[in-house]
Write a protein that holds these residues in place. Structure first.
Motif, PDB file in Angstrom:
ATOM      1  N   GLY A 164       0.777  -1.201   0.000  1.00  0.00           N
ATOM      2  CA  GLY A 164       0.000   0.000   0.000  1.00  0.00           C
ATOM      3  C   GLY A 164       0.823   1.273   0.000  1.00  0.00           C
ATOM      4  N   PRO A 165       1.793   1.422   0.921  1.00  0.00           N
ATOM      5  CA  PRO A 165       2.538   2.679   0.975  1.00  0.00           C
ATOM      6  C   PRO A 165       3.324   2.976  -0.306  1.00  0.00           C
ATOM      7  N   ILE A 166       3.839   1.948  -0.976  1.00  0.00           N
ATOM      8  CA  ILE A 166       4.584   2.175  -2.213  1.00  0.00           C
ATOM      9  C   ILE A 166       3.656   2.696  -3.302  1.00  0.00           C
ATOM     10  N   ILE A 167       2.443   2.179  -3.341  1.00  0.00           N
ATOM     11  CA  ILE A 167       1.476   2.650  -4.339  1.00  0.00           C
ATOM     12  C   ILE A 167       1.074   4.090  -4.042  1.00  0.00           C
ATOM     13  N   GLU A 168       0.896   4.428  -2.764  1.00  0.00           N
ATOM     14  CA  GLU A 168       0.579   5.813  -2.390  1.00  0.00           C
ATOM     15  C   GLU A 168       1.725   6.744  -2.781  1.00  0.00           C
ATOM     16  N   TRP A 169       2.974   6.313  -2.522  1.00  0.00           N
ATOM     17  CA  TRP A 169       4.145   7.107  -2.896  1.00  0.00           C
ATOM     18  C   TRP A 169       4.157   7.358  -4.407  1.00  0.00           C
ATOM     19  N   TYR A 170       3.926   6.299  -5.175  1.00  0.00           N
ATOM     20  CA  TYR A 170       3.894   6.411  -6.637  1.00  0.00           C
ATOM     21  C   TYR A 170       2.830   7.425  -7.061  1.00  0.00           C
ATOM     22  N   SER A 171       1.653   7.333  -6.469  1.00  0.00           N
ATOM     23  CA  SER A 171       0.556   8.230  -6.810  1.00  0.00           C
ATOM     24  C   SER A 171       0.901   9.687  -6.512  1.00  0.00           C
ATOM     25  N   ARG A 190       3.862  10.983  -6.354  1.00  0.00           N
ATOM     26  CA  ARG A 190       4.950  11.409  -7.233  1.00  0.00           C
ATOM     27  C   ARG A 190       4.513  11.578  -8.689  1.00  0.00           C
ATOM     28  N   LYS A 191       3.696  10.655  -9.180  1.00  0.00           N
ATOM     29  CA  LYS A 191       3.306  10.650 -10.600  1.00  0.00           C
ATOM     30  C   LYS A 191       1.945  11.297 -10.861  1.00  0.00           C
ATOM     31  N   GLY A 192       1.156  11.502  -9.807  1.00  0.00           N
ATOM     32  CA  GLY A 192      -0.155  12.106  -9.989  1.00  0.00           C
ATOM     33  C   GLY A 192      -1.253  11.125 -10.343  1.00  0.00           C
ATOM     34  N   ASP A 193      -0.940   9.845 -10.365  1.00  0.00           N
ATOM     35  CA  ASP A 193      -1.924   8.815 -10.677  1.00  0.00           C
ATOM     36  C   ASP A 193      -1.412   7.486 -10.135  1.00  0.00           C
ATOM     37  N   TYR A 194      -2.297   6.526 -10.028  1.00  0.00           N
ATOM     38  CA  TYR A 194      -1.889   5.195  -9.583  1.00  0.00           C
ATOM     39  C   TYR A 194      -1.281   4.426 -10.750  1.00  0.00           C
ATOM     40  N   PRO A 195      -0.373   3.493 -10.477  1.00  0.00           N
ATOM     41  CA  PRO A 195       0.190   2.705 -11.580  1.00  0.00           C
ATOM     42  C   PRO A 195      -0.894   1.868 -12.257  1.00  0.00           C
ATOM     43  N   ASP A 196      -0.713   1.604 -13.546  1.00  0.00           N
ATOM     44  CA  ASP A 196      -1.667   0.769 -14.279  1.00  0.00           C
ATOM     45  C   ASP A 196      -1.614  -0.678 -13.801  1.00  0.00           C
ATOM     46  N   SER A 197      -0.447  -1.099 -13.345  1.00  0.00           N
ATOM     47  CA  SER A 197      -0.276  -2.469 -12.861  1.00  0.00           C
ATOM     48  C   SER A 197       0.833  -2.484 -11.814  1.00  0.00           C
ATOM     49  N   LEU A 198       0.879  -3.536 -11.017  1.00  0.00           N
ATOM     50  CA  LEU A 198       1.949  -3.682 -10.041  1.00  0.00           C
ATOM     51  C   LEU A 198       3.286  -3.914 -10.730  1.00  0.00           C
ATOM     52  N   GLU A 199       3.271  -4.474 -11.927  1.00  0.00           N
ATOM     53  CA  GLU A 199       4.494  -4.726 -12.666  1.00  0.00           C
ATOM     54  C   GLU A 199       5.257  -3.428 -12.939  1.00  0.00           C
ATOM     55  N   GLU A 200       4.532  -2.311 -13.073  1.00  0.00           N
ATOM     56  CA  GLU A 200       5.191  -1.013 -13.265  1.00  0.00           C
ATOM     57  C   GLU A 200       6.168  -0.715 -12.138  1.00  0.00           C
ATOM     58  N   LEU A 201       5.857  -1.175 -10.943  1.00  0.00           N
ATOM     59  CA  LEU A 201       6.696  -0.897  -9.781  1.00  0.00           C
ATOM     60  C   LEU A 201       7.921  -1.809  -9.706  1.00  0.00           C
ATOM     61  N   ALA A 235      -7.107  -0.219  -9.668  1.00  0.00           N
ATOM     62  CA  ALA A 235      -6.967   1.207  -9.382  1.00  0.00           C
ATOM     63  C   ALA A 235      -7.907   1.998 -10.272  1.00  0.00           C
ATOM     64  N   ASP A 236      -8.417   3.073  -9.690  1.00  0.00           N
ATOM     65  CA  ASP A 236      -9.142   4.062 -10.468  1.00  0.00           C
ATOM     66  C   ASP A 236      -8.660   5.421  -9.979  1.00  0.00           C
ATOM     67  N   GLY A 237      -9.198   6.485 -10.467  1.00  0.00           N
ATOM     68  CA  GLY A 237      -8.731   7.813 -10.096  1.00  0.00           C
ATOM     69  C   GLY A 237      -8.880   8.140  -8.625  1.00  0.00           C
ATOM     70  N   ASP A 238      -9.752   7.437  -7.925  1.00  0.00           N
ATOM     71  CA  ASP A 238     -10.029   7.757  -6.528  1.00  0.00           C
ATOM     72  C   ASP A 238      -9.274   6.898  -5.528  1.00  0.00           C
ATOM     73  N   GLY A 239      -8.742   5.773  -5.940  1.00  0.00           N
ATOM     74  CA  GLY A 239      -8.076   4.896  -4.991  1.00  0.00           C
ATOM     75  C   GLY A 239      -7.649   3.597  -5.634  1.00  0.00           C
ATOM     76  N   PHE A 240      -7.283   2.647  -4.782  1.00  0.00           N
ATOM     77  CA  PHE A 240      -6.816   1.362  -5.268  1.00  0.00           C
ATOM     78  C   PHE A 240      -7.161   0.287  -4.252  1.00  0.00           C
TER      79      PHE A 240
END
Length: 75
Positions: free
Chosen positions: A1-8, A10-21, A46-51
């Motif tokens: 969870g925290p890594i996805i929040e960090w990505y969001s 930094r990038k302004g959106d959630y990753p399309d997939s976990l593989e991106e990370l 993931a959608d624009g509001d959360g994951f």
């Protein structure tokens, strides 16, 4: 969870997939960490509001009572 929040953040959106990370010179996740304790792929949505991240649990079937989830579906 925290890594996805960090990505969001930094990038302004959630990753399309976990593989991106797992990509790039300094990946945030190791490919092996994309599996749950039962060696099944973690379900990521993931959608624009959360994951959400979900494990199918010990029975390895999605949508049953033993699923373990983190994210917007559980808030």
């Amino acid at each position: 969870g925290p890594i996805i929040e960090w990505y969001s953040e930094r990038k302004g959106d959630y990753p399309d997939s976990l593989e991106e990370l797992t990509e790039g010179k300094r990946p945030k996740l190791k490919r092996g960490s994309l599996k749950d304790p039962w060696q099944q792929e973690v379900n990521y949505n993931a959608d624009g509001d959360g994951f959400s991240l979900c494990s199918n649990g010990p029975d390895k079937r999605q949508g049953t009572d033993d699923d373990i989830c983190y994210g917007e579906e559980n808030e």
